[in-house]
Design a protein around this motif. Structure first.
Motif, mmCIF file in Angstrom:
data_model
loop_
_atom_site.group_PDB
_atom_site.id
_atom_site.type_symbol
_atom_site.label_atom_id
_atom_site.label_comp_id
_atom_site.label_asym_id
_atom_site.label_seq_id
_atom_site.Cartn_x
_atom_site.Cartn_y
_atom_site.Cartn_z
ATOM 1 N N ARG A 62 -60.643 42.174 -122.050
ATOM 2 C CA ARG A 62 -59.912 43.405 -122.337
ATOM 3 C C ARG A 62 -58.490 43.070 -122.763
ATOM 4 O O ARG A 62 -57.906 42.101 -122.287
ATOM 5 C CB ARG A 62 -59.874 44.296 -121.104
ATOM 6 N N GLN A 73 -45.968 47.812 -106.549
ATOM 7 C CA GLN A 73 -47.275 48.455 -106.478
ATOM 8 C C GLN A 73 -48.040 48.285 -107.796
ATOM 9 O O GLN A 73 -49.220 47.944 -107.815
ATOM 10 C CB GLN A 73 -47.082 49.941 -106.182
ATOM 11 N N ARG A 98 -51.565 46.161 -108.311
ATOM 12 C CA ARG A 98 -52.798 46.768 -108.820
ATOM 13 C C ARG A 98 -53.296 46.074 -110.074
ATOM 14 O O ARG A 98 -54.489 45.843 -110.245
ATOM 15 C CB ARG A 98 -52.566 48.236 -109.133
ATOM 16 N N GLU A 137 -52.790 43.089 -110.960
ATOM 17 C CA GLU A 137 -53.244 41.743 -110.654
ATOM 18 C C GLU A 137 -54.662 41.733 -110.077
ATOM 19 O O GLU A 137 -55.383 40.750 -110.210
ATOM 20 C CB GLU A 137 -52.240 41.083 -109.700
ATOM 21 N N GLU A 138 -55.076 42.845 -109.448
ATOM 22 C CA GLU A 138 -56.465 42.957 -108.975
ATOM 23 C C GLU A 138 -57.431 42.944 -110.149
ATOM 24 O O GLU A 138 -58.577 42.574 -110.024
ATOM 25 C CB GLU A 138 -56.673 44.313 -108.259
ATOM 26 N N GLU A 139 -56.939 43.430 -111.269
ATOM 27 C CA GLU A 139 -57.806 43.798 -112.367
ATOM 28 C C GLU A 139 -57.765 42.828 -113.549
ATOM 29 O O GLU A 139 -58.749 42.677 -114.261
ATOM 30 C CB GLU A 139 -57.315 45.175 -112.847
ATOM 31 N N PHE A 140 -56.612 42.214 -113.793
ATOM 32 C CA PHE A 140 -56.433 41.404 -114.996
ATOM 33 C C PHE A 140 -56.192 39.940 -114.645
ATOM 34 O O PHE A 140 -55.520 39.633 -113.666
ATOM 35 C CB PHE A 140 -55.240 41.923 -115.814
ATOM 36 N N ASP A 141 -56.723 39.055 -115.494
ATOM 37 C CA ASP A 141 -56.490 37.627 -115.296
ATOM 38 C C ASP A 141 -55.033 37.288 -115.575
ATOM 39 O O ASP A 141 -54.465 36.421 -114.927
ATOM 40 C CB ASP A 141 -57.382 36.825 -116.252
ATOM 41 N N ALA A 191 -47.962 36.500 -101.979
ATOM 42 C CA ALA A 191 -49.245 35.859 -102.276
ATOM 43 C C ALA A 191 -49.649 35.991 -103.741
ATOM 44 O O ALA A 191 -50.608 35.373 -104.181
ATOM 45 C CB ALA A 191 -50.335 36.443 -101.381
ATOM 46 N N GLN A 251 -58.788 41.870 -101.735
ATOM 47 C CA GLN A 251 -58.085 40.763 -102.382
ATOM 48 C C GLN A 251 -57.995 39.537 -101.479
ATOM 49 O O GLN A 251 -56.937 39.180 -100.973
ATOM 50 C CB GLN A 251 -56.709 41.208 -102.847
ATOM 51 N N ASP A 286 -53.537 50.333 -101.450
ATOM 52 C CA ASP A 286 -52.511 49.311 -101.710
ATOM 53 C C ASP A 286 -52.050 48.659 -100.408
ATOM 54 O O ASP A 286 -51.837 47.449 -100.354
ATOM 55 C CB ASP A 286 -51.277 49.934 -102.378
ATOM 56 N N GLN A 316 -54.625 46.211 -99.357
ATOM 57 C CA GLN A 316 -54.645 45.033 -100.231
ATOM 58 C C GLN A 316 -53.405 44.162 -100.059
ATOM 59 O O GLN A 316 -53.411 42.985 -100.411
ATOM 60 C CB GLN A 316 -54.762 45.455 -101.707
ATOM 61 N N LEU A 334 -54.531 38.763 -96.034
ATOM 62 C CA LEU A 334 -55.340 38.480 -97.219
ATOM 63 C C LEU A 334 -54.628 37.448 -98.086
ATOM 64 O O LEU A 334 -53.414 37.506 -98.246
ATOM 65 C CB LEU A 334 -55.573 39.769 -98.017
ATOM 66 N N ASP A 335 -55.417 36.519 -98.665
ATOM 67 C CA ASP A 335 -54.779 35.452 -99.452
ATOM 68 C C ASP A 335 -54.590 35.825 -100.919
ATOM 69 O O ASP A 335 -54.012 35.064 -101.682
ATOM 70 C CB ASP A 335 -55.547 34.133 -99.312
ATOM 71 N N ARG A 336 -55.082 36.982 -101.344
ATOM 72 C CA ARG A 336 -54.935 37.482 -102.714
ATOM 73 C C ARG A 336 -55.609 36.587 -103.736
ATOM 74 O O ARG A 336 -55.331 36.696 -104.926
ATOM 75 C CB ARG A 336 -53.457 37.665 -103.125
ATOM 76 N N LYS A 338 -61.799 39.170 -111.042
ATOM 77 C CA LYS A 338 -60.947 40.335 -111.283
ATOM 78 C C LYS A 338 -61.838 41.542 -111.503
ATOM 79 O O LYS A 338 -62.840 41.445 -112.218
ATOM 80 C CB LYS A 338 -60.085 40.112 -112.531
ATOM 81 N N MET A 339 -61.473 42.651 -110.910
ATOM 82 C CA MET A 339 -62.278 43.848 -111.117
ATOM 83 C C MET A 339 -61.402 45.075 -110.901
ATOM 84 O O MET A 339 -60.631 45.139 -109.945
ATOM 85 C CB MET A 339 -63.444 43.847 -110.123
ATOM 86 N N ALA A 340 -61.529 46.032 -111.802
ATOM 87 C CA ALA A 340 -60.745 47.256 -111.658
ATOM 88 C C ALA A 340 -61.317 48.104 -110.525
ATOM 89 O O ALA A 340 -62.491 48.007 -110.191
ATOM 90 C CB ALA A 340 -60.781 48.041 -112.961
ATOM 91 N N ARG A 341 -60.462 48.918 -109.949
ATOM 92 C CA ARG A 341 -60.933 49.884 -108.963
ATOM 93 C C ARG A 341 -61.702 50.990 -109.678
ATOM 94 O O ARG A 341 -61.460 51.263 -110.852
ATOM 95 C CB ARG A 341 -59.744 50.529 -108.251
#
Ligand SMILES: Nc1ncnc2c1ncn2[C@@H]1O[C@H](COP(=O)(O)OP(=O)(O)OP(=O)(O)O)[C@@H](O)[C@H]1O
Ligand SMILES: [Mg+2]
Lengths: 305, 306
Positions: A97, A123, A127, A129-133, A159, B13, B148, B151, B156-158, B163-166
Motif C-alpha cells: 500500500r 497516538q 497507530r 506503526e501497527e499498520e505500515f512497514d 519501543a 503489538q 491505544d 497497545q 508489550l515489545d511492539r 503489520k495489520m490495520a485495525r
C-alpha cells in the motif's frame, strides 16, 4: 519503522527524495505511508500527482486539524487509487500500500508545543506503526517546532523504532549546515537530549543523504575541458575531506542521489517507465532511490558509528 | 430505544502471544477492579469497564440535530493473548425532560445517553451505521483511544510479527423480530444491524465483539494470503510470507465460543450467509496446502541430492 526526513536548508531535495524512497519501498512489497509534516508548505500531494491535495487538503481533515484536535482521524490518500498519473494509478503486482497523509492547505507552521499536541502526534505514530512497514515523516527544514514535536513524541514511545535522515546538497555550505543541524546548538541531539533522548543512541539513528550530486565522472560532464574536470575533481575531494571532518562523511551517509534532469525540472516520482520507456530519467537515479529504500530498513547500514 | 456500539480490533503489538497474567496487567487500566479471564476454549481476558461522559450531537440519517447527554461504556479485551479489542457501547433512551439535568443524574445511569427532544430510533440507527457527520458522537474514537492504551503498555515489545490495520465494527441492536445484517463498507469498516427478542443485555455486546474478532481474523488472513502472492512468487518465498498466519492466527478461530445460548442462532445465520467459517476454512486449506507442497518439494530436492 518511523523515518523522519529533515534538512537544514530549504530546497535541498528532502521531499522529492523522501517520496521517491517510500514509492520504491512500496514497490519492494511493503506497506508504506508518507506524512506531510511540512506544515508551512505541504506539497507532497503534488509530488505524488494527487491534484486534489496538491497543496494539502481543503476539507479540514489534514494533519494540521488532526494535531489540533479538530478531526478524529487525518485524511488518508491511497496514491494507487487517487493519483492523476496514469503510471501510478494501478498498484503494480506485488507492491504494498502507498498512502499519503496530506497536510492542510493554508495550515501554517506550528506556533507552540503543547502536551495535547505531543499526545496526539504519539497516538498517530503508534497507530500507523501497527499498520505500515514504513512511515516517512517530512519534518520540514531547519530547527522548528515540528522537529521538537516529533522528538518529544518519540520519547513517549520507547519501543517504537525510528530513524532520522538528514538531507543535504553536496556543497561546502550544505555540509557544514547539515552537521550543525545535528550537533550544533539547538540541533537534533541538543533538543533531543532536552526532551529525554539519550544523545548517543539518537546519534546512531541519524544518517545523511546527499541529494542532486554531480559526480566528476558523470555523463553530464563529458563535454568539459580537462582543466574544468580537474578543478571539479579537486573540489570533490575537498568536499569529501570537509564532510569527514564534520561527521557527514561516508560512514554516516546512507546514500546519495545523482543530479537528475527530470528532477531538476519537476518535483515528481521517478517511475520505471520514466527510465525505460520514455527514457527521460536516468537509470542511476531510480537505482539510487531503490538502494536507499532497501538501506533504510537494513540494520547493517545502521550499526553504531 | 436502541443500543449502539463500536468495536475496534487489532493485532496486539507484541512479538509473541502474551500469557494470561500479562493479559491481566495489560488490561488493568483501572486500579482496584480486576480483569475477568475465561480459559476455555480459548483464553479471553476482559478489562473492567470505564465510563466516558458525552454531551454532543447524535448521528442521524436525516441530518437533524439531536442532542444526547450521558455516559458511554468502554472495555478492552485480549483473545488468545494475541488479538486486542476496544469496545464502546451506549443505550440510547428518551429523556423525561427537554433540558439537560445535573451530572449526578447521568452518572447514576452508567452507559446510558438520554436524547433531549424528539428522535426516531430508525433515524439514529441509520445515521450511526451510515455515514455519520463529523462532530457527532464518535464511539470509534473512544474505543480507539482505549485500544491505544492497551497497545502502549510497557509490557508489550511492539515487535508484532506482521503489520495489520485495525478493523472497526459499528453496530446497532434493537428489540424486535430476530434479524441480523452484516455489511462490509471500506476495507476496514463494517456495520451490523441486529434485532433480538427480549430486552438488551451485555450478552449482545459479547456477540458483537465475537463477530468483530472473527471478521478481523478473516480479513487479516485474506491480507496475508494476498501478500504471499501464491503462484506468482517461488513456493518457499510464498510459504515464508504465510508463516505468520500459521504461527499466530490459525488456532484462534472459535466462532461463538463466548456467545450466550439464546444468541447463537445469529451466528448460525451469518455462517449460512456470508459464511464466515466456510471462507476461513478454504483459506486455511490453501495455506496448509502451500506449506505441504513446499515441504514435499524440499524433500524431493533432498532425495535428488542423495
Ligand atoms: N536528485 C535531484 N536532481 C535534480 N534536482 C533535484 C533532485 N532532487 C531534488 N531536486 C530538485 O530540487 C528542488 C528542491 O527539492 P524538494 O522540493 O524536494 O526540496 P525540499 O528540501 O523538500 O524543499 P522545501 O524545504 O522547500 O520543502 C526541486 O525542484 C527538486 O525537483
Ligand atoms: Mg519539501
Amino acid at each position: 519503522m518511523l523515518v523522519f526526513a529533515i534538512s537544514d536548508k530549504g530546497g535541498t531535495g528532502r521531499s522529492v527524495t523522501g517520496t521517491n524512497i517510500v514509492y520504491r519501498h512500496a514497490l519492494q512489497g511493503n506497506d508504506v505511508c508518507y506524512l506531510d509534516f511540512d506544515f508551512g508548505s505541504p506539497t507532497a500531494g503534488a509530488i505524488f500527482s494527487v491534484s486534489a491535495v496538491a497543496r494539502g487538503t481543503r476539507d479540514r481533515n489534514g494533519l494540521h486539524e488532526y494535531l489540533r484536535g479538530e478531526c478524529p482521524q487525518p485524511r488518508r490518500v491511497d496514491v494507487w487509487a487517487e493519483s492523476d498519473r496514469e503510471g501510478l494509478r494501478t498498484r503494480p503486482p506485488g507492491a504494498g500500500r502507498l498512502v499519503l497523509l496530506p497536510g492542510s492547505e493554508g495550515g501554517g507552521e506550528l506556533s507552540a508545543l503543547t502536551d495535547e499536541l505531543i499526545g496526539r502526534c504519539a497516538q498517530l505514530f503508534g497507530r500507523l506503526e501497527e499498520e505500515f512497514d514504513l512511515c516517512m515523516v517530512d519534518v520540514s527544514a531547519g530547527r522548528s517546532f515540528t522537529a521538537e514535536l516529533v522528538l518529544a513524541a518519540t520519547v513517549r514511545m520507547p519501543a517504537i523504532p525510528f530513524r532520522w535522515l538528514v538531507f543535504h546538497r553536496w556543497t561546502r555550505q550544505h555540509i557544514i549546515a547539515a552537521d550543525g543541524l545535528v550537533t550544533g546548538d539547538d540541533g537534533l541531539l541538543d533538543v533531543g537530549a532536552r526532551f529525554g533522548h539519550d544523545p548517543e543512541v539518537l546519534r546512531d539513528r541519524i544518517r545523511f543523504v546527499r541529494t542532486a550530486v554531480l559526480e566528476p565522472d558523470a555523463a553530464e560532464l563529458v563535454g568539459l575541458r580537462d582543466e574544468q574536470r580537474a578543478w571539479l575533481s579537486a573540489c570533490d575531494s575537498e568536499l569529501r575531506e570537509l564532510a569527514r571532518r564534520h561527521g557527514v562523511g561516508r560512514t554516516a551517509m546512507l546514500g546519495k542521489v545523482p543530479l537528475d534532469p527530470v528532477l531538476q525540472w519537476r518535483e515528481q516520482l521517478i517511475t520505471d517507465e520514466d527510465v525505460l520507456a520514455s527514457k527521460i530519467a536516468n537509470a542511476e537515479t531510480a537505482a539510487a532511490f531503490d538502494e536507499l529504500a532497501k538501506k533504510i530498513v537494513d540494520d547493517s547500514a545502521w550499526e553504531g558509528l | 430505544m436502541l443500543v449502539m456500539g463500536e468495536v475496534q480490533t487489532g493485532l496486539l503489538q507484541n512479538s509473541g502471544e502474551i500469557s494470561e497474567s500479562a493479559c491481566r496487567q495489560v488490561l488493568g487500566l483501572m486500579a482496584g477492579e480486576t480483569v475477568r479471564v475465561s480459559r476455555r476454549p480459548i483464553v479471553h481476558a476482559l478489562s473492567p469497564e470505564r465510563l466516558t461522559g458525552v454531551d454532543c450531537a447524535l448521528p442521524t440519517a436525516s441530518r437533524s440535530r439531536i442532542r444526547g447527554v450521558g455516559t458511554v461504556v468502554t472495555r478492552c479485551a485480549v483473545t488468545g493473548g494475541r488479538v486486542a479489542q476496544g469496545s464502546t457501547y451506549v443505550r440510547v433512551v428518551r429523556s423525561e425532560t427537554d433540558r439537560r439535568l445535573p451530572w449526578s443524574h447521568y452518572l447514576a445511569r452508567p452507559g446510558v445517553v438520554e436524547v433531549l427532544g424528539k428522535a426516531k430510533a430508525a433515524d439514529l440507527a441509520e445515521g450511526f451505521t451510515g455515514d455519520p457527520a463529523p462532530g457527532c458522537l464518535d464511539l470509534g474514537a473512544v474505543s480507539g483511544r482505549f485500544l491505544d492504551l492497551v497497545q502502549a503498555s510497557p509490557l508489550l515489545d511492539r515487535r508484532a510479527p506482521f503489520k495489520m490495520a485495525r478493523t472497526s465494527l459499528r453496530w446497532v441492536a434493537e428489540t424486535g423480530e430476530p434479524s441480523i445484517r452484516f455489511t462490509l463498507h471500506t476495507e476496514r469498516e463494517r456495520t451490523l444491524r441486529l434485532t433480538h427478542p427480549g430486552p438488551f443485555t451485555p450478552a449482545v455486546v459479547d456477540l458483537c465483539e465475537d463477530l468483530a474478532l472473527h471478521d478481523w481474523l478473516l480479513t487479516s488472513l485474506l491480507v496475508i494470503v494476498e501478500r504471499a502472492r501464491i503462484g506468482a512468487t517461488p513456493g518457499a518465498q510464498a510459504v515464508a510470507r504465510l508463516a505468520p498466519a500459521v504461527d499466530h492466527l490459525l488456532h484462534l478461530w472459535m466462532p461463538a465460543a463466548r456467545v450466550e445460548e439464546w444468541l447463537t442462532p445469529f451466528w448460525e445465520s451469518l455462517e449460512r450467509r456470508p459464511g464466515f467459517t466456510r471462507q476461513w476454512r478454504s483459506l486455511v486449506d490453501r495455506v496448509r496446502d502451500q506449506v505441504a507442497m513446499n515441504t514435499l518439494a524440499l524433500l524431493t530436492a533432498e532425495a535428488g541430492r542423495r
